[in-house]
Scaffold this active site. Sequence first.
Site, mmCIF file in Angstrom:
data_model
loop_
_atom_site.group_PDB
_atom_site.id
_atom_site.type_symbol
_atom_site.label_atom_id
_atom_site.label_comp_id
_atom_site.label_asym_id
_atom_site.label_seq_id
_atom_site.Cartn_x
_atom_site.Cartn_y
_atom_site.Cartn_z
ATOM 1 N N SER A 138 34.162 38.429 29.390
ATOM 2 C CA SER A 138 35.288 39.043 28.689
ATOM 3 C C SER A 138 36.325 39.434 29.733
ATOM 4 C CB SER A 138 34.811 40.295 27.933
ATOM 5 O OG SER A 138 35.911 41.073 27.474
ATOM 6 N N TYR A 167 30.677 48.283 26.202
ATOM 7 C CA TYR A 167 30.919 46.840 26.198
ATOM 8 C C TYR A 167 31.380 46.355 27.571
ATOM 9 C CZ TYR A 167 32.804 42.340 24.555
ATOM 10 O OH TYR A 167 33.084 41.006 24.375
#
Length: 254
Positions: free
Chosen positions: A145, A158
């Site tokens: 990500s 996350y």
Amino acid sequence: MKTVSFDLTGRTALVTGGGGGLGLAMARGLAEHGARALLVGRDHAKLDAAVAVLEADGLLAEALPCDLLDRSASDAMVVEVESRYGIDILVNNAGVQHRQPVLDVADDDWERVIDTNLNAPFRLARAVGRGMIARGRGKIINTLSVLSTLGRATAVPYASAKGGLLMLTRGLAVELAPSGIQVNGIAPGYILTEMNTALSQNAQFSDWLTSRTPARRWGRPEELAGAAVFLAAPASDFVTGHVLAVDGGITAAV
């Protein structure tokens, strides 16, 4: 001189989170280049629907329902697939998000995000890696990500998991390279997926994102397919430990 090959004919790709979103898009790309796409996820109906869509287009696909947080089930799945096909390509894509101010994050939510986004990919890479080492070749692709390297408020669990997955990618790449295995990551920016529905429907956030991203738009799931095909194919046999950003330029801009 032989043309660089993107042909995946005869290869088997295990794609976690393959029932939709980024996983299905990457599975489709791999299958369109000849691979057998094995879609892993917990939702049986969703997997079956995804397989039906791929098969309707003449692609090789199969559903593998499995809870990746169940260690014994995950290990058994790998043993089964190895015995039937052998696993040439592993795409560690399954992931969960938890958006909340960090001081309010409960231990259970932290552990769920870390276990899904980091621990499960580690365990799968370890299990699949044994067969790859025996064959002397293999491709592991981890979905990272932009938050693997950038922080964002309310996304600490996350970002922490994806940052750990970045270093897992590099560590595996170094250790497994002598065995003919390449390990790389794809770092998506903000993509129009179910996980990001709340953000994409927030006009204020969407306006900020499109102004912050040089491409001036959200990404689409299918735009990760080419990156997955490249990293899964012989064309990338001398590429390992690399993170390929598919983010519209957001990590390149200040």
